[in-house]
Design a protein around this motif. Sequence first.
Motif, PDB file in Angstrom:
ATOM      1  N   LEU A  61     -11.906  -2.630  -6.775  1.00  0.00           N
ATOM      2  CA  LEU A  61     -11.533  -1.351  -6.163  1.00  0.00           C
ATOM      3  C   LEU A  61     -12.590  -0.841  -5.187  1.00  0.00           C
ATOM      4  CD1 LEU A  61     -10.095   0.491  -9.264  1.00  0.00           C
ATOM      5  CD2 LEU A  61      -8.850  -0.160  -7.228  1.00  0.00           C
ATOM      6  N   GLY A  62     -13.736  -1.527  -5.149  1.00  0.00           N
ATOM      7  CA  GLY A  62     -14.793  -1.089  -4.255  1.00  0.00           C
ATOM      8  C   GLY A  62     -15.603   0.082  -4.777  1.00  0.00           C
ATOM      9  N   VAL A 119     -15.515 -10.031  -2.487  1.00  0.00           N
ATOM     10  CA  VAL A 119     -14.229  -9.548  -2.980  1.00  0.00           C
ATOM     11  C   VAL A 119     -13.379  -9.258  -1.756  1.00  0.00           C
ATOM     12  CG1 VAL A 119     -13.041  -7.766  -4.268  1.00  0.00           C
ATOM     13  CG2 VAL A 119     -15.316  -8.481  -4.992  1.00  0.00           C
ATOM     14  N   LYS A 120     -12.220  -9.937  -1.668  1.00  0.00           N
ATOM     15  CA  LYS A 120     -11.311  -9.669  -0.549  1.00  0.00           C
ATOM     16  C   LYS A 120     -10.020  -9.103  -1.103  1.00  0.00           C
ATOM     17  CE  LYS A 120     -12.645 -13.341   2.641  1.00  0.00           C
ATOM     18  NZ  LYS A 120     -12.132 -14.570   3.235  1.00  0.00           N
ATOM     19  N   VAL A 121      -9.534  -8.023  -0.503  1.00  0.00           N
ATOM     20  CA  VAL A 121      -8.249  -7.464  -0.887  1.00  0.00           C
ATOM     21  C   VAL A 121      -7.373  -7.460   0.368  1.00  0.00           C
ATOM     22  CG1 VAL A 121      -7.056  -5.463  -1.813  1.00  0.00           C
ATOM     23  CG2 VAL A 121      -9.311  -6.052  -2.671  1.00  0.00           C
ATOM     24  N   PHE A 122      -6.152  -7.988   0.270  1.00  0.00           N
ATOM     25  CA  PHE A 122      -5.268  -8.193   1.421  1.00  0.00           C
ATOM     26  C   PHE A 122      -5.988  -8.996   2.509  1.00  0.00           C
ATOM     27  CE2 PHE A 122      -3.956  -3.923  -0.225  1.00  0.00           C
ATOM     28  CZ  PHE A 122      -2.776  -4.355  -0.817  1.00  0.00           C
ATOM     29  N   GLY A 123      -6.871  -9.887   2.075  1.00  0.00           N
ATOM     30  CA  GLY A 123      -7.582 -10.726   3.029  1.00  0.00           C
ATOM     31  C   GLY A 123      -8.735 -10.051   3.745  1.00  0.00           C
ATOM     32  N   ILE A 124      -9.029  -8.805   3.362  1.00  0.00           N
ATOM     33  CA  ILE A 124     -10.112  -8.076   4.037  1.00  0.00           C
ATOM     34  C   ILE A 124     -11.287  -7.932   3.084  1.00  0.00           C
ATOM     35  CG2 ILE A 124     -10.753  -5.860   5.068  1.00  0.00           C
ATOM     36  CD1 ILE A 124      -7.678  -5.531   5.606  1.00  0.00           C
ATOM     37  N   PRO A 125     -12.474  -8.402   3.474  1.00  0.00           N
ATOM     38  CA  PRO A 125     -13.616  -8.261   2.564  1.00  0.00           C
ATOM     39  C   PRO A 125     -13.971  -6.784   2.349  1.00  0.00           C
ATOM     40  CG  PRO A 125     -14.259  -9.338   4.619  1.00  0.00           C
ATOM     41  CD  PRO A 125     -12.808  -9.099   4.709  1.00  0.00           C
ATOM     42  N   LEU A 126     -14.223  -6.405   1.086  1.00  0.00           N
ATOM     43  CA  LEU A 126     -14.489  -4.998   0.785  1.00  0.00           C
ATOM     44  C   LEU A 126     -15.861  -4.561   1.256  1.00  0.00           C
ATOM     45  CD1 LEU A 126     -13.119  -4.239  -2.767  1.00  0.00           C
ATOM     46  CD2 LEU A 126     -12.158  -3.691  -0.567  1.00  0.00           C
ATOM     47  N   HIS A 127     -16.781  -5.537   1.285  1.00  0.00           N
ATOM     48  CA  HIS A 127     -18.130  -5.165   1.689  1.00  0.00           C
ATOM     49  C   HIS A 127     -18.396  -5.769   3.052  1.00  0.00           C
ATOM     50  CE1 HIS A 127     -18.722  -3.465  -2.196  1.00  0.00           C
ATOM     51  NE2 HIS A 127     -18.248  -4.576  -2.740  1.00  0.00           N
ATOM     52  N   GLY A 128     -18.835  -4.936   3.954  1.00  0.00           N
ATOM     53  CA  GLY A 128     -19.122  -5.420   5.295  1.00  0.00           C
ATOM     54  C   GLY A 128     -17.997  -5.146   6.284  1.00  0.00           C
ATOM     55  N   SER A 129     -16.829  -4.649   5.789  1.00  0.00           N
ATOM     56  CA  SER A 129     -15.784  -4.271   6.747  1.00  0.00           C
ATOM     57  C   SER A 129     -16.019  -2.828   7.180  1.00  0.00           C
ATOM     58  CB  SER A 129     -14.403  -4.364   6.098  1.00  0.00           C
ATOM     59  OG  SER A 129     -14.132  -5.687   5.748  1.00  0.00           O
ATOM     60  N   ASN A 130     -15.446  -2.459   8.329  1.00  0.00           N
ATOM     61  CA  ASN A 130     -15.695  -1.094   8.786  1.00  0.00           C
ATOM     62  C   ASN A 130     -14.825  -0.091   8.026  1.00  0.00           C
ATOM     63  OD1 ASN A 130     -13.135  -1.018   9.958  1.00  0.00           O
ATOM     64  ND2 ASN A 130     -13.913  -1.806  11.898  1.00  0.00           N
ATOM     65  N   GLN A 139     -12.679   2.132   8.791  1.00  0.00           N
ATOM     66  CA  GLN A 139     -11.266   2.285   9.149  1.00  0.00           C
ATOM     67  C   GLN A 139     -10.397   1.263   8.422  1.00  0.00           C
ATOM     68  OE1 GLN A 139     -11.098   2.215  13.381  1.00  0.00           O
ATOM     69  NE2 GLN A 139      -9.482   3.742  13.444  1.00  0.00           N
ATOM     70  N   LEU A 140     -10.900   0.024   8.381  1.00  0.00           N
ATOM     71  CA  LEU A 140     -10.182  -1.058   7.722  1.00  0.00           C
ATOM     72  C   LEU A 140     -10.079  -0.786   6.221  1.00  0.00           C
ATOM     73  CD1 LEU A 140      -9.110  -3.364   9.348  1.00  0.00           C
ATOM     74  CD2 LEU A 140     -11.058  -4.748   8.663  1.00  0.00           C
ATOM     75  N   LEU A 141     -11.198  -0.325   5.658  1.00  0.00           N
ATOM     76  CA  LEU A 141     -11.221  -0.035   4.221  1.00  0.00           C
ATOM     77  C   LEU A 141     -10.251   1.093   3.903  1.00  0.00           C
ATOM     78  CD1 LEU A 141     -15.008  -0.277   3.380  1.00  0.00           C
ATOM     79  CD2 LEU A 141     -13.188  -1.877   2.829  1.00  0.00           C
ATOM     80  N   HIS A 142     -10.165   2.067   4.808  1.00  0.00           N
ATOM     81  CA  HIS A 142      -9.259   3.186   4.591  1.00  0.00           C
ATOM     82  C   HIS A 142      -7.822   2.682   4.543  1.00  0.00           C
ATOM     83  CE1 HIS A 142      -8.205   7.341   4.410  1.00  0.00           C
ATOM     84  NE2 HIS A 142      -7.342   7.198   5.404  1.00  0.00           N
ATOM     85  N   LYS A 143      -7.523   1.700   5.386  1.00  0.00           N
ATOM     86  CA  LYS A 143      -6.182   1.118   5.396  1.00  0.00           C
ATOM     87  C   LYS A 143      -5.867   0.449   4.070  1.00  0.00           C
ATOM     88  CE  LYS A 143      -4.762   0.434  10.086  1.00  0.00           C
ATOM     89  NZ  LYS A 143      -5.350  -0.209  11.244  1.00  0.00           N
ATOM     90  N   ILE A 144      -6.840  -0.277   3.528  1.00  0.00           N
ATOM     91  CA  ILE A 144      -6.633  -0.925   2.223  1.00  0.00           C
ATOM     92  C   ILE A 144      -6.327   0.136   1.182  1.00  0.00           C
ATOM     93  CG2 ILE A 144      -7.696  -2.259   0.392  1.00  0.00           C
ATOM     94  CD1 ILE A 144      -9.450  -3.576   2.338  1.00  0.00           C
ATOM     95  N   PRO A 194      -1.694  12.711  -1.959  1.00  0.00           N
ATOM     96  CA  PRO A 194      -1.821  11.563  -1.054  1.00  0.00           C
ATOM     97  C   PRO A 194      -0.880  11.674   0.146  1.00  0.00           C
ATOM     98  CG  PRO A 194      -1.441  10.836  -3.322  1.00  0.00           C
ATOM     99  CD  PRO A 194      -1.284  12.309  -3.316  1.00  0.00           C
ATOM    100  N   LEU A 195       0.329  12.227  -0.063  1.00  0.00           N
ATOM    101  CA  LEU A 195       1.277  12.373   1.046  1.00  0.00           C
ATOM    102  C   LEU A 195       0.779  13.383   2.060  1.00  0.00           C
ATOM    103  CD1 LEU A 195       4.752  12.453  -0.696  1.00  0.00           C
ATOM    104  CD2 LEU A 195       3.971  10.810   0.987  1.00  0.00           C
ATOM    105  N   ARG A 196       0.240  14.492   1.542  1.00  0.00           N
ATOM    106  CA  ARG A 196      -0.248  15.534   2.457  1.00  0.00           C
ATOM    107  C   ARG A 196      -1.422  15.012   3.267  1.00  0.00           C
ATOM    108  NH1 ARG A 196       0.304  20.267  -1.921  1.00  0.00           N
ATOM    109  NH2 ARG A 196       2.485  20.744  -1.525  1.00  0.00           N
ATOM    110  N   GLU A 197      -2.254  14.151   2.622  1.00  0.00           N
ATOM    111  CA  GLU A 197      -3.423  13.608   3.325  1.00  0.00           C
ATOM    112  C   GLU A 197      -3.016  12.784   4.550  1.00  0.00           C
ATOM    113  OE1 GLU A 197      -7.019  13.727   2.695  1.00  0.00           O
ATOM    114  OE2 GLU A 197      -6.166  15.567   1.896  1.00  0.00           O
ATOM    115  N   LEU A 198      -1.823  12.188   4.484  1.00  0.00           N
ATOM    116  CA  LEU A 198      -1.371  11.376   5.620  1.00  0.00           C
ATOM    117  C   LEU A 198      -1.071  12.228   6.839  1.00  0.00           C
ATOM    118  CD1 LEU A 198       1.161   8.752   4.267  1.00  0.00           C
ATOM    119  CD2 LEU A 198      -1.175   8.403   5.004  1.00  0.00           C
TER     120      LEU A 198
END
Lengths: 381, 263
Positions: free
Chosen positions: B51-52, B61-72, B74-79, B105-109
């Motif tokens: 979960l990071g 650790v990659k989630v949806f193919g995106i590494p949790l550490h070292g990604s920017n 914005q990308l992490l927010h998408k995950i 969570p809906l309002r945050e969008l």
Amino acid sequence: MQQAAAPAVLDPDVRQARTADGAPAVELSGAWDIRALETRARSLKLQLRQFSTDPGSHWNLSRIQRLDHIGALLIWQAWGKRRPARLALAQGHEVFFSHLDSAAAAAPAAPFDPLRLVRALGAALLLTAEHLRGIVQLLGQILLDSLVLLRHPLRGPWREISASLFRVGTQALGITALVGFLIGIVLSYLSAEQLKSVGANVFIINILGIGIIRELGPVIAAVLVAGRSGSAITAQLGVMRVTEELDALSVMGIPHTVRLILPKIVALAIAMPLLILWTSGIALTGGAISADMQLGISVHSFMTGLPAAVPAVNLSLAMGKGVVFGALIALIACHFGLRVQPNTESLGIGTTNSVVTSITAVIIADAIFAVIFADVGISLL
Amino acid sequence: MTPVIEVAGLWTQFGDHVVHRDLNLTVMPGEVVSLVGGSGSGKTTLMRQILGLERPTRGTVKVFGIPLHGSNAQLLHKIRKRWGVLFQEGALYSALSVFDNIALPLRELRAFDEDFIRDMVLLKLDMVDIERRHAAKMPADLSGGMIKRIALARALVLEPELVFLDEPTAGLDPDRSESFVKLIRSLHETLNLTVVMVTHDLDTLVSLSDKIAVLAEQKLIVYGTLREAIAVRHPFILNFFLGERGLRALSAVAATINLNGKH
């Protein structure tokens, strides 16, 4: 799996079309899931609304590639929250609409209350009365428990008292010294300016002596302790309430008044007068140093002049105030701690109320002391 | 297909104490994976790392193919918008009502209007079988089972592709946990979710999991179907699955497993 042959997922789209027999139809296509709608929800909603004006039109949703509840809800709301008579869905998408048909229900609105303000005032007064009753009840319970303790003194919470004494007393020495010293300097500096102009330099000893020993020392120390220890006591008891530790004590037959509350009240009643002495002493030292620099009254002559300016009974009065302030702060802090509900917000509110109430109570008690002992310990020239 | 979760060469160390030694785990889309292991075997730590929330000492650790550490960020927010988490105690925000908890969570969008949000929240409440009159209540006024279901509704409100369940049935009575298991299974079937759960409850484990990951001796000693897991002769597995309680749970589902085999 079939995914290799699947076409690319398209953006969500609405358009006017015709069915095979030439009737007007609305055709939806592309991805209608949260990922696609997150950025387009508003514009799609408007488009959908334009198409949904004709209730008889045919809705073709079979070309939607991806659907979830978010997309389904958006479309369903455009339909006026009912399913249109002529609807074609893609395979597996039925499930997203099946929940929706039962979902049409208005949330109840809050009724208007013309007496809201009056009610709020009444509730506030009742709450205050309830707090007062609670505090008196707690005090009574503690007195009753103390009577039992008198008969079995060995079972008293002596270790807890000692631990609390260290926490509320010893560990508060630093902050009270710092604040006392600064207040002494400031007070002395400001008074010196005034006294110099009327040539009454020597009265600095009277002003600082009476002012600090009788009033400022006790109140400053009490306010600091209320903020420091009062909040800590409330938070500690509150968390113990949240985690059911208080209930665990009760079922073991250990009354929490004796084990938790009494030690804190005793410790604060002992520590408070001592902290007051300490704070007043440091504040006077600060005042004397400032007087030396401003008015040329040496620290030595300041200290030797003190006994003549401030009758010793003022010290006893300050100590007496200390006992009362300390017990008050502990009692109020415990009362609010025990009333914390098991949620985070209540803990915050309880701690705030505890500190505000105990500072207010200290100042009210101080005023009562001032009225009762108006004739005591003031030497007139 | 890219795996939903890919843990490779993961080490976790607290001082001298090694919790995970070179651990690997791959979860494919649509799978229901259960993490089991004794207390202190690092199940919860592993989940928190996926979960990071915690950072492993070594490994990726990659989630949806995106590494949790070292990604920017914005990308992490998408995950984070694509997964939902059910915490063990629910972790509902105690200052917010049930409705506001699910709506948050809906309002945050900031993409939907209040009318839409209201219908969505009511729909999710329906899905987890919570009556609407409870929507205005505060979490402190609810029972443990209701908190779990509302927390699940909150975890599902953004239509996640991946759901984490930490002890989903712990603290529920048998009847409630049965219905909770059914709920999760039906959600898994309709929404095609990928589910990762930590559980001690054998009934839940047996009736939901496609795959079981057994954590012991600082690594995954088995990662496979229930049958494959039971076949491994390891003291933990013998105790966990083939102890008295384990056999009882297994025999209860043995009938259904056999039935499925005949079809």
